[in-house]
Design an enzyme around this catalytic site. Structure first.
Site, PDB file in Angstrom:
ATOM      1  N   ASN A 159       0.798  -1.234   0.000  1.00 40.07           N
ATOM      2  CA  ASN A 159       0.000   0.000   0.000  1.00 40.07           C
ATOM      3  C   ASN A 159       0.830   1.283   0.000  1.00 40.07           C
ATOM      4  O   ASN A 159       0.280   2.373   0.140  1.00 40.07           O
ATOM      5  CB  ASN A 159      -0.962   0.026   1.203  1.00 40.07           C
ATOM      6  CG  ASN A 159      -1.950  -1.111   1.172  1.00 40.07           C
ATOM      7  OD1 ASN A 159      -2.533  -1.404   0.139  1.00 40.07           O
ATOM      8  ND2 ASN A 159      -2.127  -1.774   2.307  1.00 40.07           N
ATOM      9  N   ASP A 160       2.149   1.167  -0.166  1.00 43.67           N
ATOM     10  CA  ASP A 160       2.974   2.362  -0.269  1.00 43.67           C
ATOM     11  C   ASP A 160       2.722   3.088  -1.590  1.00 43.67           C
ATOM     12  O   ASP A 160       2.434   2.469  -2.613  1.00 43.67           O
ATOM     13  CB  ASP A 160       4.467   2.002  -0.200  1.00 43.67           C
ATOM     14  CG  ASP A 160       4.989   1.971   1.227  1.00 43.67           C
ATOM     15  OD1 ASP A 160       4.322   2.540   2.109  1.00 43.67           O
ATOM     16  OD2 ASP A 160       6.057   1.375   1.454  1.00 43.67           O
ATOM     17  N   TYR A 187       4.221   7.086  -3.579  1.00 45.50           N
ATOM     18  CA  TYR A 187       5.229   8.129  -3.416  1.00 45.50           C
ATOM     19  C   TYR A 187       4.791   9.194  -2.420  1.00 45.50           C
ATOM     20  O   TYR A 187       5.611   9.751  -1.681  1.00 45.50           O
ATOM     21  CB  TYR A 187       5.548   8.762  -4.770  1.00 45.50           C
ATOM     22  CG  TYR A 187       6.424   7.895  -5.663  1.00 45.50           C
ATOM     23  CD1 TYR A 187       7.461   7.142  -5.118  1.00 45.50           C
ATOM     24  CD2 TYR A 187       6.220   7.836  -7.036  1.00 45.50           C
ATOM     25  CE1 TYR A 187       8.265   6.347  -5.922  1.00 45.50           C
ATOM     26  CE2 TYR A 187       7.020   7.047  -7.854  1.00 45.50           C
ATOM     27  CZ  TYR A 187       8.042   6.301  -7.292  1.00 45.50           C
ATOM     28  OH  TYR A 187       8.837   5.513  -8.079  1.00 45.50           O
ATOM     29  N   PHE A 188       3.503   9.500  -2.380  1.00 41.89           N
ATOM     30  CA  PHE A 188       3.001  10.498  -1.434  1.00 41.89           C
ATOM     31  C   PHE A 188       3.239  10.036   0.003  1.00 41.89           C
ATOM     32  O   PHE A 188       3.745  10.788   0.834  1.00 41.89           O
ATOM     33  CB  PHE A 188       1.516  10.759  -1.664  1.00 41.89           C
ATOM     34  CG  PHE A 188       0.903  11.717  -0.670  1.00 41.89           C
ATOM     35  CD1 PHE A 188       0.902  13.079  -0.928  1.00 41.89           C
ATOM     36  CD2 PHE A 188       0.350  11.268   0.523  1.00 41.89           C
ATOM     37  CE1 PHE A 188       0.354  13.982  -0.013  1.00 41.89           C
ATOM     38  CE2 PHE A 188      -0.199  12.152   1.442  1.00 41.89           C
ATOM     39  CZ  PHE A 188      -0.197  13.517   1.169  1.00 41.89           C
ATOM     40  N   LEU A 223       4.166   0.670  -8.113  1.00 39.94           N
ATOM     41  CA  LEU A 223       5.192   0.356  -7.135  1.00 39.94           C
ATOM     42  C   LEU A 223       5.089  -1.116  -6.741  1.00 39.94           C
ATOM     43  O   LEU A 223       4.008  -1.598  -6.403  1.00 39.94           O
ATOM     44  CB  LEU A 223       5.046   1.242  -5.901  1.00 39.94           C
ATOM     45  CG  LEU A 223       5.264   2.746  -6.124  1.00 39.94           C
ATOM     46  CD1 LEU A 223       5.168   3.492  -4.802  1.00 39.94           C
ATOM     47  CD2 LEU A 223       6.598   3.006  -6.782  1.00 39.94           C
ATOM     48  N   GLY A 225       8.480  -4.870  -2.127  1.00 40.57           N
ATOM     49  CA  GLY A 225       9.792  -5.510  -2.044  1.00 40.57           C
ATOM     50  C   GLY A 225      10.850  -4.825  -2.886  1.00 40.57           C
ATOM     51  O   GLY A 225      12.049  -5.079  -2.697  1.00 40.57           O
ATOM     52  N   GLY A 234     -34.271   9.761  38.346  1.00 41.85           N
ATOM     53  CA  GLY A 234     -34.782  10.746  37.392  1.00 41.85           C
ATOM     54  C   GLY A 234     -34.930  10.175  36.001  1.00 41.85           C
ATOM     55  O   GLY A 234     -35.902  10.454  35.280  1.00 41.85           O
ATOM     56  N   CYS A 291     -38.322   8.340  31.599  1.00 41.76           N
ATOM     57  CA  CYS A 291     -38.692   7.360  30.564  1.00 41.76           C
ATOM     58  C   CYS A 291     -40.125   6.890  30.717  1.00 41.76           C
ATOM     59  O   CYS A 291     -40.843   6.740  29.746  1.00 41.76           O
ATOM     60  CB  CYS A 291     -37.717   6.183  30.618  1.00 41.76           C
ATOM     61  SG  CYS A 291     -37.981   4.947  29.324  1.00 41.76           S
ATOM     62  N   ASP A 300     -19.757   0.705   5.241  1.00 37.69           N
ATOM     63  CA  ASP A 300     -20.835   1.701   5.269  1.00 37.69           C
ATOM     64  C   ASP A 300     -20.460   2.880   6.164  1.00 37.69           C
ATOM     65  O   ASP A 300     -21.261   3.338   6.986  1.00 37.69           O
ATOM     66  CB  ASP A 300     -22.135   1.061   5.740  1.00 37.69           C
ATOM     67  CG  ASP A 300     -23.354   1.920   5.377  1.00 37.69           C
ATOM     68  OD1 ASP A 300     -23.226   2.787   4.508  1.00 37.69           O
ATOM     69  OD2 ASP A 300     -24.421   1.714   5.981  1.00 37.69           O
TER      70      ASP A 300
END
Length: 629
Positions: free
Chosen positions: A130-131, A133-134, A161, A164, A287, A292, A470
């Protein structure tokens, strides 16, 4: 003709000498916001590196790196920058086996050399899953490199990319020019600007001179230096560890009472406080029960929107005469669930909700109930919920809604959740007319960080990894401290396959505006689905607008607003029209731009180009710290 040609050559020679002389005296242009603008092809600043124009082609230089796991030790930081561990330990006055506190300024000595037309410290980096350049430039190397420089010096395309593979990382450094050495400058320090920094404060911190720092970066006192960019600091002598010690926050006000007062008197006060607290809790419980059972009976209006949560609404599913085999197997295993999850009798839930009376109804199929004095949200669901229950049963995270118990009765499931006081985030960011529901900048960043942390937990720390599928502002609940919890796991499912991705065989379900293009077009599901939805959520948090406002014809995501806020010369002015007006300009502009760029990276069409939630957590953690500084 000969004389004219001769004169022309002499002119060219003289002009060349003048240009060379000018170049040798030149300083380095400040890179500005280009460090996070990977698509910008403008190289007039120092985005590709500092120009090789110094007196020497190689020199000793220094970097400032903020320690952050996994790069938080002498060994790991030295390895990252290709530096000598003994030099790193010596200049920071620690041992070679030392580990630094998170966000500690670490001095990294490097050899800075000319590589083509630019200076750089030579290092390399092995691509991880998941690398891009940013993320390498801005998260791993903390803007001490740029994505443009990485693209310029590597043969790998940013879209291809290979995990490895090893890439060259041109670390930003420079050597003093002749006019700098003439006034005693021996070293240049590459400093990562933090929120609240000024050229004067940075120069003073390292014993430098403000005027020389301005000259070194070709800026004036009126120039805005931006968070998460690099600034060259000219030094006459090497930096020291004493200069990296940051002032601690002021201590909380302490009592001036004499500590030797009568101990019996102190105990008396303790008893009084305990008694008052216990009495208050008892009154609150009584209370709540009275409210309720009695008060709501006379109130025919809908429940306060702050506690109405769409995230608890049951999704309509076909009724079945009998449970399917999976549900029956799950029902048979209730004894094992009871070890960590309360299994309620239906009569207990009837008693808690006054027999599921309309006065305790919240919305959809959700009721408020009082169980053992605690308020709970009880959700009735028709259909198989075994996967959702099994997932929530093994999750224990402060940013994920807690499932405290279950009940099965007459073909329906009843899920008992913790009650979250302030309801869904959507109630807080869409309704700017209610002054009691205005979130400030720091609160919004904290909420985004909470959601990112919860998603990172789902993606990285559940086995197998799960996708929420979701994420939206209605499925993020805020507690009494405005801290976020992710809710509604009805669509959550585990990832499969090598890349954590698989094709959906059923119809596409989700929330309009938050569904990623690869899911809508091809039915592909991965953790990057949540990343895309999180990008939309961040824009909602920043702008106070619903997701539908970011889409145009053919349901395509609009980038116009992002372009206006990020790329134009009047970006900071345009930003004023982009950010939620309820904040009334009370936000740091540089940090806002960085957050928008982070959101933009989450919305890349190619899921491989989106950051991971772990990288997002790291970025938002730094932004939050800078916001609170």
């Amino acid at each position: 003709m000969f004389n004219m040609g001769y004169l022309f050559l002499i002119s060219v020679f003289i002009l060349s000498l003048l240009c060379f002389s000018s170049l040798s005296q030149a300083q380095q242009p400040y890179v500005g916001l280009a460090t996070t603008d990977c698509a910008n092809a403008d190289t007039s600043n120092s985005v590709l590196g500092y120009t090789c124009n110094g007196l020497n082609r190689s020199c000793q230089a220094y970097l400032i790196f903020r320690s952050l796991s996994p790069f938080d030790s002498v060994v790991s930081i030295s390895t990252l920058f290709g530096s000598d561990p003994s030099q790193v330990s010596q200049i920071n006055s620690v041992s070679e086996t030392a580990t630094f506190d998170t966000n500690k300024m670490v001095i990294v000595p490097v050899t800075c050399s000319c590589s083509g037309p630019y200076y750089q410290a030579n290092t390399s980096y092995v691509i991880k899953s998941n690398d891009n350049y940013f993320s390498i430039a801005n998260n791993t190397f903390q803007a001490l490199s740029t994505c443009q420089a990485l693209q310029d010096q590597n043969s790998y395309a940013g879209t291809n990319l290979i995990v490895g593979a090893r890439v060259v990382v041109p670390v930003r450094c420079a050597c003093p020019t002749k006019n700098q050495t003439d006034v005693g400058i021996q070293y240049l320090l590459s400093y990562l600007v933090q929120s609240g920094d000024t050229v004067t404060s940075i120069s003073t911190k390292f014993g430098g001179n403000t005027v020389r720092t301005l000259e070194a970066n070709m800026i004036s006192e009126q120039t805005t230096i931006h968070y998460f960019t690099t600034l060259l600091v000219p030094l006459e002598k090497p930096p020291s560890s004493a200069q990296t010690i940051e002032s601690p926050p002021p201590p909380p006000p302490s009592s001036t009472s004499d500590s030797s007062q009568n101990k019996g008197s102190n105990k008396t006060w303790i008893y009084v406080v305990v008694g008052v607290v216990a009495g208050t809790i008892l009154l609150l419980i009584l209370g709540t029960i009275i409210y309720c059972r009695c008060f709501l009976k006379s109130n025919k209006k809908e429940t306060d929107s702050r506690i109405v949560s769409k995230s608890f609404e049951a999704r309509e599913k076909p009724m079945k005469n009998e449970l399917n085999e999976e549900s029956q197997d799950f029902l048979d295993s209730m004894s094992s669930i009871a070890q960590s999850l309360k299994v309620y009798r239906f009569k207990e839930l009837e008693s808690a909700t006054d027999n599921f009376s309309p006065i305790c109804w919240i919305k959809g199929s959700v009721y408020r109930g009082i169980i053992n004095g605690d308020v709970a949200a009880i959700k009735k669901v028709n259909g198989d919920v075994s996967k959702e229950i099994n997932l929530l049963n093994k999750i224990n995270h402060s940013n994920v809604i807690r499932l405290s118990g279950v009940c099965f009765n007459d073909g329906s499931w009843y899920l008992v959740y913790e009650f979250v006081d302030n309801g869904p985030l959507s109630d807080w960011i869409y309704d700017n007319r209610n002054e009691e529901k205005v979130l400030n900048w720091a609160q919004r960043i904290q909420i985004a960080l909470d959601v990112a942390t919860g998603l990172d937990y789902l993606h990285s720390f559940t086995s197998p990894p799960h996708v929420h599928q979701d994420i939206n502002s209605s499925n993020v609940l805020l507690d009494s401290d405005s801290r976020a919890k992710i809710a509604n796991f009805a669509l959550a499912r585990p990832t499969e396959g090598k890349e954590g991705e698989f094709a959906l065989t059923r119809h596409i379900v989700g929330t309009k505006g938050f569904m990623a293009p690869e899911y809508l077009e091809n039915g592909l599901v991965s953790t990057k689905l949540d990343v895309y939805a999180f990008g939309v959520l961040m824009l909602e948090i920043l702008t106070g607008k619903e997701a539908s406002a970011f889409y145009g014809e053919e349901n395509k995501f609009l980038s116009n607003a992002l372009d206006v806020a990020l790329n134009k010369e009047d970006g900071l002015e345009s930003l004023r029209h982009f950010i939620d007006p309820s904040m009334l300009g009370n936000y740091p502009q540089e940090l806002a731009i960085f957050v928008i760029r982070l959101a933009d990276s989450c919305l890349k069409k190619n899921p491989a180009h989106r950051p991971t939630m772990d990288e997002i957590v790291q970025s938002l953690s730094r932004i939050l710290k800078a916001s609170l500084a």
